[in-house]
Design a protein around this motif. Structure first.
Motif, PDB file in Angstrom:
ATOM      1  N   SER A  25      48.503  43.794  35.285  1.00 14.91           N
ATOM      2  CA  SER A  25      47.601  42.574  35.280  1.00 14.91           C
ATOM      3  C   SER A  25      47.759  41.770  36.760  1.00 14.91           C
ATOM      4  O   SER A  25      47.085  41.330  37.321  1.00 14.91           O
ATOM      5  CB  SER A  25      47.797  41.521  34.185  1.00 14.91           C
ATOM      6  OG  SER A  25      47.256  42.158  33.277  1.00 14.91           O
ATOM      7  N   GLU A  28      40.366  45.839  39.158  1.00 15.54           N
ATOM      8  CA  GLU A  28      40.231  45.848  37.576  1.00 15.54           C
ATOM      9  C   GLU A  28      39.209  46.944  37.105  1.00 15.54           C
ATOM     10  O   GLU A  28      39.387  47.550  36.201  1.00 15.54           O
ATOM     11  CB  GLU A  28      39.787  44.645  37.138  1.00 15.54           C
ATOM     12  CG  GLU A  28      40.872  43.566  37.180  1.00 15.54           C
ATOM     13  CD  GLU A  28      40.899  42.602  38.422  1.00 15.54           C
ATOM     14  OE1 GLU A  28      40.418  43.135  39.402  1.00 15.54           O
ATOM     15  OE2 GLU A  28      41.480  41.520  38.438  1.00 15.54           O
ATOM     16  N   ASN A  54      44.330  44.642  30.648  1.00 15.60           N
ATOM     17  CA  ASN A  54      44.446  44.246  32.004  1.00 15.60           C
ATOM     18  C   ASN A  54      43.459  43.374  32.430  1.00 15.60           C
ATOM     19  O   ASN A  54      43.564  42.313  33.138  1.00 15.60           O
ATOM     20  CB  ASN A  54      44.076  45.545  32.861  1.00 15.60           C
ATOM     21  CG  ASN A  54      44.216  45.355  34.321  1.00 15.60           C
ATOM     22  OD1 ASN A  54      44.910  44.632  34.854  1.00 15.60           O
ATOM     23  ND2 ASN A  54      43.250  46.055  34.771  1.00 15.60           N
TER      24      ASN A  54
END
Length: 319
Positions: free
Chosen positions: A46, A221, A240
């Motif tokens: 993340s 992402e 995430n």
């Protein structure tokens, strides 16, 4: 103009490839240091995929383009939720871990509503930034506690510690730093040439940051989430994105507000914030109730994202 566009595209390439290299070597470091996949997914991945937003917004703030800092962070949350998770849910609906999803969602909603509350006076200043960074500490602490709890109740798969020679250590360090440098350089190219493009064709910086640049910095992402569902690791994709959204609020906006106060534009308050909240509620409420991300949610999130994009361009054309 052509040279500016080439540099803008180069910024995209550097920032996305840099993030890819950084994530790959973060995973290698995790394997070599015996860090579990759970820890890597919940924290390091993340943070890694949010680094583009952080560097773009911080560079923009240092250069005095504070509306771009906020627009990039909010636009990335909208893009992450509406486009990335919307696409993931539409392609492959899946069940979620109830406890993980609930805890991350609550922290995300608290962070979002805290940001909106702090912006009521028309700007986010250094004091507000400290409150957001305090939420970052809370988020990190809850991550630590959840990992600690899982390690006691479930024998999570851990990577075996591998021996590292000097040559291998140097290679890992070089590529790890290379990924960071590429993201920083890509961020600067993206910001500088994004501003020039906006000035040349007359598009406000806020529109550029909320759409093109936000999409560009959300590519890590998007790529990692599509890769995760392709390999049947759905939890990594949703974890995430939730983690990245939280970090966009508490770290990206928090850190960007330290060099300069961030003004809250009328568009941000009346359009960006409402669309962001709507997307998060579409994601969170049904998923908490059924512990599953449905295809209809994906379609609704994608539709809401497209409506948001259409609204921005409608305002730009007819304003």
């Amino acid at each position: 103009m052509l040279f500016i566009i080439i540099l803008f595209i180069l910024g995209f390439i550097l920032i996305t490839k840099g993030a890819d290299i950084f994530i790959n070597y973060t995973v290698i470091i995790g394997k070599k240091t015996n860090i579990s996949e759970l820890v890597l997914g919940a924290t390091i991945v993340s943070f890694a995929t949010t680094l583009p937003e952080l560097t773009v917004s911080t560079v923009a703030s240092l250069q005095g383009h504070t509306t771009m800092s906020l627009g990039n962070a909010v636009g990335s949350i909208i893009c992450n939720t509406g486009l990335v998770l919307g696409l993931v849910a539409f392609i492959s609906p899946f069940k979620v871990d109830k406890n993980m999803f609930f805890s991350k969602s609550i922290i995300l909603l608290i962070s979002v509503f805290l940001t909106i509350l702090l912006s009521i006076d028309g700007n986010i200043n250094r004091i507000d930034a400290l409150l957001l960074l305090l939420m970052l500490l809370v988020y990190m602490y809850t991550n630590y506690k959840s990992v600690e709890k899982d390690s006691k109740t479930d024998l999570s798969k851990n990577y075996n510690r591998g021996s590292i020679n000097i040559k291998e250590t140097l290679k890992i360090a070089v590529f790890f730093i290379l990924g960071l440098v590429m993201m920083v350089l890509g961020s600067k190219l993206l910001v500088d040439n994004g501003i020039k493009i906006a000035e040349i064709i007359g598009i406000p910086q806020g529109i550029i940051s909320l759409t093109v640049i936000a999409l560009g910095t959300s590519l890590p992402e998007l790529v990692s989430s599509i890769t995760a569902i392709r390999k049947k690791h759905h939890a990594i994709s949703v974890g995430n994105v939730l983690g990245a959204n939280i970090l966009n609020i508490v770290s990206v906006i928090g850190i960007s507000a330290i060099p300069n106060d961030i003004p809250i534009l009328a568009q941000t308050a009346k359009i960006d914030f409402p669309f962001m909240i709507a997307l998060l509620l579409i994601l969170i409420i049904p998923t908490i109730k059924k512990h599953k991300l449905h295809r209809w949610q994906g379609m609704l999130m994608l539709s809401t994202y497209l409506l948001y994009m259409a609204t921005l361009y409608y305002i730009y054309i007819f304003a």
